[in-house]
Write an enzyme that holds these catalytic residues in place. Structure first.
Site, PDB file in Angstrom:
ATOM      1  N   HIS A 134       0.824  -1.211   0.000  1.00 51.24           N
ATOM      2  CA  HIS A 134       0.000   0.000   0.000  1.00 51.24           C
ATOM      3  C   HIS A 134       0.863   1.269   0.000  1.00 51.24           C
ATOM      4  O   HIS A 134       0.648   2.180  -0.790  1.00 51.24           O
ATOM      5  CB  HIS A 134      -0.926  -0.023   1.227  1.00 51.24           C
ATOM      6  CG  HIS A 134      -1.772   1.199   1.380  1.00 51.24           C
ATOM      7  ND1 HIS A 134      -3.035   1.289   0.843  1.00 51.24           N
ATOM      8  CD2 HIS A 134      -1.539   2.374   2.003  1.00 51.24           C
ATOM      9  CE1 HIS A 134      -3.541   2.478   1.132  1.00 51.24           C
ATOM     10  NE2 HIS A 134      -2.656   3.166   1.843  1.00 51.24           N
ATOM     11  N   GLU A 135       1.856   1.305   0.862  1.00 47.56           N
ATOM     12  CA  GLU A 135       2.707   2.502   0.968  1.00 47.56           C
ATOM     13  C   GLU A 135       3.572   2.689  -0.273  1.00 47.56           C
ATOM     14  O   GLU A 135       3.739   3.808  -0.762  1.00 47.56           O
ATOM     15  CB  GLU A 135       3.578   2.428   2.225  1.00 47.56           C
ATOM     16  CG  GLU A 135       2.800   2.520   3.527  1.00 47.56           C
ATOM     17  CD  GLU A 135       1.904   3.761   3.594  1.00 47.56           C
ATOM     18  OE1 GLU A 135       2.335   4.842   3.156  1.00 47.56           O
ATOM     19  OE2 GLU A 135       0.773   3.638   4.072  1.00 47.56           O
ATOM     20  N   HIS A 138       1.532   4.230  -3.044  1.00 42.16           N
ATOM     21  CA  HIS A 138       1.420   5.697  -2.947  1.00 42.16           C
ATOM     22  C   HIS A 138       2.638   6.359  -3.602  1.00 42.16           C
ATOM     23  O   HIS A 138       2.519   7.339  -4.328  1.00 42.16           O
ATOM     24  CB  HIS A 138       1.379   6.150  -1.482  1.00 42.16           C
ATOM     25  CG  HIS A 138       0.017   6.117  -0.842  1.00 42.16           C
ATOM     26  ND1 HIS A 138      -1.098   6.698  -1.393  1.00 42.16           N
ATOM     27  CD2 HIS A 138      -0.391   5.580   0.344  1.00 42.16           C
ATOM     28  CE1 HIS A 138      -2.137   6.515  -0.591  1.00 42.16           C
ATOM     29  NE2 HIS A 138      -1.736   5.840   0.469  1.00 42.16           N
ATOM     30  N   GLU A 195      -6.311   6.753  -1.882  1.00 43.93           N
ATOM     31  CA  GLU A 195      -6.303   5.593  -0.994  1.00 43.93           C
ATOM     32  C   GLU A 195      -6.779   4.338  -1.721  1.00 43.93           C
ATOM     33  O   GLU A 195      -6.183   3.273  -1.606  1.00 43.93           O
ATOM     34  CB  GLU A 195      -7.193   5.850   0.229  1.00 43.93           C
ATOM     35  CG  GLU A 195      -6.528   6.672   1.311  1.00 43.93           C
ATOM     36  CD  GLU A 195      -5.194   6.088   1.729  1.00 43.93           C
ATOM     37  OE1 GLU A 195      -5.118   4.881   1.987  1.00 43.93           O
ATOM     38  OE2 GLU A 195      -4.220   6.849   1.788  1.00 43.93           O
TER      39      GLU A 195
HETATM   40 ZN   LIG Z   1      -2.585   5.280   2.337  1.00 44.81          ZN
END
Ligand SMILES: [Zn+2]
Length: 269
Positions: A134-135, A138, A195
């Protein structure tokens, strides 16, 4: 004069659009890696000197090994999809920091920090892979730069390629944009769209890295149970409700498995 400025601005905006390889969408990002990365690398090093890094433990080694698998999966995915060299300026680094905050982040160029506070929720390697995917997503999708205003980017010196961040206020702005820091109340959330994008990209990367994509929804269930209605870190303060996020991740898991299959990955841990 105003007109010239406007034309110039439009020109820069148009020429600065780059395609996000994970979504195929054009995104406006006027700041190339060469102007953002030196600032990020300097900030990362400074962060590490100001915080307690844990090295040599089982957990620290695990963070590094999951990070390497995630980075390698992202690289393979990008190369297979016509973006070889997309990560050539990345200088991956994975550090575990002694801090009870439930957070983790990835600065531009692959500079990752996990806080010890998130480990009980990760419950091991696969949970760490969910968060890491997830990170990293981003960072790959340039979400940090996109959530700073042009003025803010100018102030951190991204435009001039100025590495040094001189004052605390500017430093705070940069750190907020990238989710750094442990002060829960001041964290800027990524937008709902960002997100959701990071969830979807991250899920594919973790699956290609050989981690069970079904575990992503499980991690967010634990995160939800952990939140308890307190002021919340980046992970909890973001717009998609936990239930939406859990539902999305559950629905996307088969797609992530299919994606992994293209890379010869059919068993998951
Ligand atoms: Zn996030």
């Amino acid at each position: 004069m105003k007109k010239i400025l406007l034309v110039l601005t439009i020109f820069i905006a148009v020429s600065a659009c780059k395609v996000n390889p994970f979504t195929g969408k054009k995104t406006l990002n006027m700041y190339p890696n060469s102007s953002i990365f030196p600032t990020a690398f300097a900030q990362y090093d400074q962060f590490l000197t100001e915080n307690k890094t844990i090295t040599g433990t089982t957990d620290a080694k695990m963070i590094a090994s999951v990070g390497q698998r995630i980075a390698s999966a992202a690289e393979r995915w990008l190369t297979a999809n016509g973006y070889p060299g997309y990560l050539q300026d990345y200088k991956w680094e994975y550090n575990l920091v002694d801090d009870n905050t439930v957070n983790a982040w990835c600065m531009p160029g692959g500079k990752i920090v996990f806080y010890t506070g998130i480990l009980p929720i990760c419950q091991g390697e696969t949970g760490v892979a969910v968060v890491m995917g997830h990170e990293v997503a981003h960072a790959l999708a340039d979400h940090g730069a996109q959530r700073m205003s042009a003025g803010q980017l100018q102030q951190i010196g991204a435009v001039a390629g100025n590495v040094l961040i001189k004052d605390d206020k500017t430093k705070g702005m940069f750190n907020q944009a990238y989710g750094v820091g442990s002060q829960v109340g001041v964290m800027l959330p990524f937008s709902r769209g960002h997100e959701t994008e990071a969830d979807r990209i991250g899920l594919q990367i973790m699956a290609i890295a050989g981690y069970n994509p079904d575990e992503a929804a499980e991690l967010w269930k634990r995160m939800k149970a952990n939140s308890g209605g307190q002021a919340q870190p980046e992970f909890m303060s973001t717009h998609p409700s936990n239930d939406t996020r859990i539902n999305n991740l559950t629905a996307w898991a088969p797609m992530a498995r299919e994606e992994a299959k293209k890379f010869g990955v059919t068993t998951f841990k």
